[in-house]
Design a protein around this motif. Structure first.
Motif, short mmCIF file in Angstrom:
data_model
loop_
_atom_site.label_atom_id
_atom_site.label_comp_id
_atom_site.label_asym_id
_atom_site.label_seq_id
_atom_site.Cartn_x
_atom_site.Cartn_y
_atom_site.Cartn_z
N ALA A 174 3.38 20.00 53.07
CA ALA A 174 3.29 18.84 52.17
C ALA A 174 2.43 17.73 52.77
CB ALA A 174 4.69 18.31 51.86
N ALA A 175 2.48 17.57 54.09
CA ALA A 175 1.70 16.49 54.74
C ALA A 175 0.30 16.96 55.10
CB ALA A 175 2.44 16.02 55.98
N GLU A 176 -0.05 18.18 54.67
CA GLU A 176 -1.38 18.74 55.00
C GLU A 176 -2.24 18.91 53.75
OE1 GLU A 176 -0.60 22.35 57.21
OE2 GLU A 176 0.87 21.33 58.47
N GLY A 177 -1.89 18.18 52.68
CA GLY A 177 -2.71 18.19 51.47
C GLY A 177 -2.52 19.40 50.58
N VAL A 178 -1.52 20.22 50.87
CA VAL A 178 -1.34 21.44 50.06
C VAL A 178 -0.04 21.34 49.26
CG1 VAL A 178 -1.15 23.96 50.08
CG2 VAL A 178 -2.57 22.81 51.79
N ARG A 179 -0.15 21.49 47.96
CA ARG A 179 1.03 21.53 47.09
C ARG A 179 1.38 22.99 46.80
NH1 ARG A 179 0.52 20.39 42.34
NH2 ARG A 179 -1.73 20.34 42.09
N VAL A 180 2.67 23.28 46.79
CA VAL A 180 3.12 24.65 46.52
C VAL A 180 4.18 24.59 45.43
CG1 VAL A 180 4.07 26.78 47.48
CG2 VAL A 180 2.75 25.24 48.95
N THR A 181 3.96 25.32 44.35
CA THR A 181 4.93 25.35 43.27
C THR A 181 5.20 26.79 42.85
OG1 THR A 181 3.12 24.97 41.70
CG2 THR A 181 4.41 23.05 42.35
N VAL A 182 6.30 26.97 42.15
CA VAL A 182 6.72 28.30 41.71
C VAL A 182 6.89 28.28 40.19
CG1 VAL A 182 8.56 30.03 41.86
CG2 VAL A 182 7.94 28.70 43.89
#
Ligand code: NAP
Length: 246
Positions: A174-182
């Motif tokens: 989250a703090a590395e610019g990457v969003r992850v969703t399901v």
């Protein structure tokens, strides 16, 4: 133009996602396992509509294929999003009839394949690796919360693993610019059901669903393309059901 990789983009939800993503301005790299003609048809349709796309043969159960697919996507433009969509079901069966061979095939494709896809995506996207940030969407299933008794509990369990992968990875990056969703689709009208030996599944179960019908691949794709867009910039670690209240 940023590129988007969708695994299993030759048919069904992946193909619909490829077409919608291209219409939204992504350069799309789609993968397929065996149906080269179907993948080429998706690319041709995107190009006819003025978009950019390429198809790559890659079995998500083979690590080197996934690595090569992510590399191929990055040659279309700076990688901005990855949709881990490729997945399989099995024939209708009970747990007390399962073979280890089948379970291993299911887990290698649906779980290991998705984890390796995420690993390669993070290596390209994360600011910790010098990447620009981006979005990852994992295609799970409503089966993850329903359990699919008498049909394919092993499939449901593999999708529950995908849910947990998404939640943990979202926090990790989250703090590395990457969003992850399901995204958890319900019963969607694709060829997946025939591949599991139930070609009549949509016709049989659709009318009994809360909405009175199955969903379409395009209805799932619309959610996926929104989740990878900048409009969803504060959406991460979320699980979105596209399941018609099932
Ligand atoms: P589908 O119509 O059967 O299409 C599957 C796609 O995945 C095809 O492009 C296929 O490629 C590809 N694929 C299969 N195994 C692969 C592998 N080992 N490596 C790379 N690609 C592979 O399926 P779908 O219904 O669109 O399903 C897409 C995702 O949604 C799956 O993860 C599925 O579990 C999930 N889902 C579907 C439903 C539903 O009701 N349809 C519901 C919930 C979740 P080829 O064309 O080359 O075979």
């Amino acid at each position: 133009m940023r590129s988007l990789l969708v695994t299993g983009g030759s048919r069904g939800i992946g193909a619909a996602t490829a077409r919608r993503a291209a219409a939204a301005g992504w350069a799309v790299c789609l993968t397929y396992r065996s149906d080269q003609a179907a993948a080429a048809a998706v690319v041709a349709a995107i190009e006819r509509d003025g978009g950019r796309a390429a198809a790559v043969r890659a079995d998500v159960a083979v690590e080197a294929d996934v690595v090569a697919a992510v590399e191929a996507a990055a040659t279309l433009g700076p990688l901005g999003a990855v949709v881990a969509n490729a997945g399989i079901v099995g024939e209708k069966t009970r747990v007390d009839e399962l073979t280890v061979d089948r379970v291993q095939r299911m887990l290698t494709t649906n779980v290991t394949g998705t984890i390796v896809t995420c690993r390669e995506a993070v290596r390209r996207l994360s600011t910790a690796h010098g990447g620009p940030g981006g979005a990852i969407v994992l295609i799970s299933s409503a089966a993850a919360r329903l359990g699919s008794p008498g049909e394919y509990v092993d499939y449901a369990a593999s999708k529950a693993a995908v849910d947990t992968l998404g939640l943990g990875l979202a926090k990790e990056v989250a703090a590395e610019g990457v969003r992850v969703t399901v995204v958890r689709p319900g019963i969607i009208d694709t060829e997946l059901h025939a591949s599991g030996g139930q070609p009549d599944r949509v016709a049989r179960l659709g009318p009994g669903l809360p909405t009175g019908r199955a969903g379409t691949a395009d209805e799932v794709a619309a959610a996926v393309v929104w989740l990878v867009s900048d409009e969803a910039s504060y959406v991460t670690g979320s699980v979105l059901d596209v399941a018609g209240a099932r």
